[in-house]
Motif scaffolding. Sequence first.
Motif, PDB file in Angstrom:
ATOM      1  N   ARG A   1       0.827  -1.206   0.000  1.00  0.00           N
ATOM      2  CA  ARG A   1       0.000   0.000   0.000  1.00  0.00           C
ATOM      3  C   ARG A   1       0.862   1.257   0.000  1.00  0.00           C
ATOM      4  N   PHE A   2       1.968   1.206   0.732  1.00  0.00           N
ATOM      5  CA  PHE A   2       2.862   2.365   0.761  1.00  0.00           C
ATOM      6  C   PHE A   2       3.381   2.689  -0.634  1.00  0.00           C
ATOM      7  N   PHE A   3       3.839   1.670  -1.368  1.00  0.00           N
ATOM      8  CA  PHE A   3       4.384   1.915  -2.702  1.00  0.00           C
ATOM      9  C   PHE A   3       3.286   2.314  -3.689  1.00  0.00           C
ATOM     10  N   THR A   4       2.085   1.846  -3.480  1.00  0.00           N
ATOM     11  CA  THR A   4       0.965   2.293  -4.316  1.00  0.00           C
ATOM     12  C   THR A   4       0.763   3.799  -4.157  1.00  0.00           C
ATOM     13  N   MET A   5       0.797   4.272  -2.897  1.00  0.00           N
ATOM     14  CA  MET A   5       0.671   5.705  -2.630  1.00  0.00           C
ATOM     15  C   MET A   5       1.856   6.476  -3.207  1.00  0.00           C
ATOM     16  N   LEU A   6       3.060   5.994  -2.927  1.00  0.00           N
ATOM     17  CA  LEU A   6       4.271   6.694  -3.360  1.00  0.00           C
ATOM     18  C   LEU A   6       4.344   6.813  -4.879  1.00  0.00           C
ATOM     19  N   ASN A   7       4.088   5.733  -5.580  1.00  0.00           N
ATOM     20  CA  ASN A   7       4.182   5.752  -7.043  1.00  0.00           C
ATOM     21  C   ASN A   7       3.109   6.630  -7.665  1.00  0.00           C
ATOM     22  N   LYS A   8       1.939   6.658  -7.048  1.00  0.00           N
ATOM     23  CA  LYS A   8       0.876   7.527  -7.571  1.00  0.00           C
ATOM     24  C   LYS A   8       1.290   8.996  -7.464  1.00  0.00           C
ATOM     25  N   VAL A   9       1.928   9.343  -6.350  1.00  0.00           N
ATOM     26  CA  VAL A   9       2.396  10.718  -6.158  1.00  0.00           C
ATOM     27  C   VAL A   9       3.505  11.059  -7.150  1.00  0.00           C
ATOM     28  N   ARG A  10       4.457  10.154  -7.298  1.00  0.00           N
ATOM     29  CA  ARG A  10       5.593  10.410  -8.200  1.00  0.00           C
ATOM     30  C   ARG A  10       5.150  10.619  -9.648  1.00  0.00           C
ATOM     31  N   GLN A  11       4.084   9.948 -10.032  1.00  0.00           N
ATOM     32  CA  GLN A  11       3.628  10.016 -11.428  1.00  0.00           C
ATOM     33  C   GLN A  11       2.787  11.254 -11.722  1.00  0.00           C
ATOM     34  N   ASN A  12       2.462  12.024 -10.680  1.00  0.00           N
ATOM     35  CA  ASN A  12       1.603  13.191 -10.905  1.00  0.00           C
ATOM     36  C   ASN A  12       1.969  14.299  -9.917  1.00  0.00           C
ATOM     37  N   CYS A  13       3.207  14.795 -10.049  1.00  0.00           N
ATOM     38  CA  CYS A  13       3.683  15.808  -9.101  1.00  0.00           C
ATOM     39  C   CYS A  13       4.482  16.884  -9.831  1.00  0.00           C
TER      40      CYS A  13
ATOM     41  N   SER B   1      -4.598   3.567  12.121  1.00  0.00           N
ATOM     42  CA  SER B   1      -4.319   3.511  10.682  1.00  0.00           C
ATOM     43  C   SER B   1      -4.956   4.685   9.946  1.00  0.00           C
ATOM     44  N   ALA B   2      -6.129   5.122  10.393  1.00  0.00           N
ATOM     45  CA  ALA B   2      -6.804   6.236   9.719  1.00  0.00           C
ATOM     46  C   ALA B   2      -6.001   7.512   9.849  1.00  0.00           C
ATOM     47  N   SER B   3      -5.629   7.866  11.078  1.00  0.00           N
ATOM     48  CA  SER B   3      -4.861   9.094  11.277  1.00  0.00           C
ATOM     49  C   SER B   3      -3.451   8.955  10.721  1.00  0.00           C
ATOM     50  N   GLY B   4      -2.858   7.760  10.841  1.00  0.00           N
ATOM     51  CA  GLY B   4      -1.497   7.552  10.370  1.00  0.00           C
ATOM     52  C   GLY B   4      -1.367   7.670   8.860  1.00  0.00           C
ATOM     53  N   PHE B   5      -2.233   6.989   8.122  1.00  0.00           N
ATOM     54  CA  PHE B   5      -2.149   7.055   6.657  1.00  0.00           C
ATOM     55  C   PHE B   5      -2.611   8.410   6.127  1.00  0.00           C
ATOM     56  N   ALA B   6      -3.530   9.067   6.824  1.00  0.00           N
ATOM     57  CA  ALA B   6      -3.933  10.414   6.410  1.00  0.00           C
ATOM     58  C   ALA B   6      -2.761  11.376   6.539  1.00  0.00           C
ATOM     59  N   ALA B   7      -2.026  11.284   7.662  1.00  0.00           N
ATOM     60  CA  ALA B   7      -0.857  12.144   7.853  1.00  0.00           C
ATOM     61  C   ALA B   7       0.218  11.851   6.803  1.00  0.00           C
ATOM     62  N   LEU B   8       0.411  10.569   6.501  1.00  0.00           N
ATOM     63  CA  LEU B   8       1.391  10.192   5.481  1.00  0.00           C
ATOM     64  C   LEU B   8       0.986  10.740   4.117  1.00  0.00           C
ATOM     65  N   ALA B   9      -0.301  10.643   3.791  1.00  0.00           N
ATOM     66  CA  ALA B   9      -0.786  11.146   2.500  1.00  0.00           C
ATOM     67  C   ALA B   9      -0.553  12.644   2.370  1.00  0.00           C
ATOM     68  N   HIS B  10      -0.830  13.388   3.443  1.00  0.00           N
ATOM     69  CA  HIS B  10      -0.608  14.832   3.407  1.00  0.00           C
ATOM     70  C   HIS B  10       0.882  15.147   3.247  1.00  0.00           C
ATOM     71  N   CYS B  11       1.742  14.396   3.928  1.00  0.00           N
ATOM     72  CA  CYS B  11       3.186  14.621   3.815  1.00  0.00           C
ATOM     73  C   CYS B  11       3.686  14.343   2.402  1.00  0.00           C
ATOM     74  N   LEU B  12       3.268  13.222   1.838  1.00  0.00           N
ATOM     75  CA  LEU B  12       3.672  12.889   0.473  1.00  0.00           C
ATOM     76  C   LEU B  12       3.170  13.938  -0.512  1.00  0.00           C
ATOM     77  N   SER B  13       1.914  14.337  -0.342  1.00  0.00           N
ATOM     78  CA  SER B  13       1.313  15.304  -1.257  1.00  0.00           C
ATOM     79  C   SER B  13       2.036  16.638  -1.214  1.00  0.00           C
ATOM     80  N   LYS B  14       2.342  17.108  -0.004  1.00  0.00           N
ATOM     81  CA  LYS B  14       3.017  18.402   0.159  1.00  0.00           C
ATOM     82  C   LYS B  14       4.470  18.340  -0.316  1.00  0.00           C
ATOM     83  N   ALA B  15       5.183  17.280   0.042  1.00  0.00           N
ATOM     84  CA  ALA B  15       6.613  17.186  -0.284  1.00  0.00           C
ATOM     85  C   ALA B  15       6.842  17.098  -1.796  1.00  0.00           C
ATOM     86  N   TYR B  16       6.026  16.311  -2.475  1.00  0.00           N
ATOM     87  CA  TYR B  16       6.226  16.100  -3.907  1.00  0.00           C
ATOM     88  C   TYR B  16       5.456  17.107  -4.771  1.00  0.00           C
TER      89      TYR B  16
END
Length: 412
Positions: free
Chosen positions: A89-101, A128-143
């Motif tokens: 799931r982590f790599f699914t999120m990461l790759n989606k961000v990398r492909q559209n940033c 898991s809800a708060s953890g993955f939401a925080a991760l999503a926001h971090c990935l979205s902002k960083a990339y």
Amino acid sequence: MTDKILVTCECAPNIALIKYWGKLNEELIIPLNGSISITLDRDVLSSKTSLILLKTNNRNIQITLNNKTQVFNEGDLSKNSNDIINKKRFFTMLNKVRQNCILSDPFEYEIKIKSSNNFPTACGLASSASGFAALAHCLSKAYGYKGDVSELARLGSGSACRSCFGGFVKWTTGENSFDSLASRLFPSNHWEEMNIIALILEDGKKSVSSTHGMKESVQTSDLLKERVKIVENERLLNMENFVREKNFDEFARLVVQDSNTFHAVCLDTYPPLFYMNDKSKEIVKFVHEYNNLDSSLKLAYSFDAGPNCFLFVLDQHLNELLFLLRNIYFRNFDLKDKVVSNNLSKKENFINGLSYESIDSERRVDLENLVKKFESDEKQSTIKYFIHSKVGSEPLIYETNDLENSLFDSEY
């Protein structure tokens, strides 16, 4: 080309008022039915995540969760018992961000992530809800992600998409990943009188995970199909209207009904899923006995896929509820020792704000009679502790490269 990008985010968990159970698409985590939730106060309960991208020759990924660290290679999808995150799931999120940033070189960074919760990880509130939401926001902002952050969070954990927003949140089902999104229905100050109290009855790991339970229900429960129709055709719209109108009586009735039918689906699953236990049933009986004192409902309960209970009560009835909890379940304890909150000032304000003297004498007699119905030494071990929260606001995202508020040391 930027040599270092640092982002930190805090998100709170959420509690479903209308629950989702079962997926249309397992890989994309698209739900069978939509859901509505309340985001909790991140000053009381939250996951804080810091992500740093470093321009180095190292392409490893390092993740630290609650002081436990794991390092793995780019694209490593192997599973082992020591994994602290679902790598697929982590790599699914990461790759989606990398492909559209907006980054011109998104694959050229070393990734380090630190995350921690300000509440006990075994307290019965899924992090898991708060953890993955925080991760999503971090990935979205960083990339500089160009897509929807709630879709990104959903790919990590379904309910995480709802923790991407504060207040009252709706998650819609859809035919594809792009239209199964969460959005805020009402802000945190819409219903300021609302309180959420989590009663922690058991803090051990449940025997059947939600992911496995959902699969079993989808495959074997006929009742699940009927529940999906009711939720989509009636309950989502009704709940939205009840919250908009601040109609607590109808709100409470629907919260209770949806919780009950969800667990009816669990029982209709083969083999049956027993998430609630005898302590849970005891709390159900207590809530209904309290509500029977009046012509309208004053208290609502909801149980997720576990034994712990979430209560919803307005400010004007909070003193009565705490009076009952103290005299039935915490008679031999100091109540302040049973309130768990990382924010000590909020805990003290909550305890100091209690005023049982405000309960008039006639009402007090009714409450004391109710106490007698439940009073016994056995009740003292029913509730381990409880957590009090108001409706929470939006996630907090710190400025890029704000090291002071991050989880990383000064070496960065």
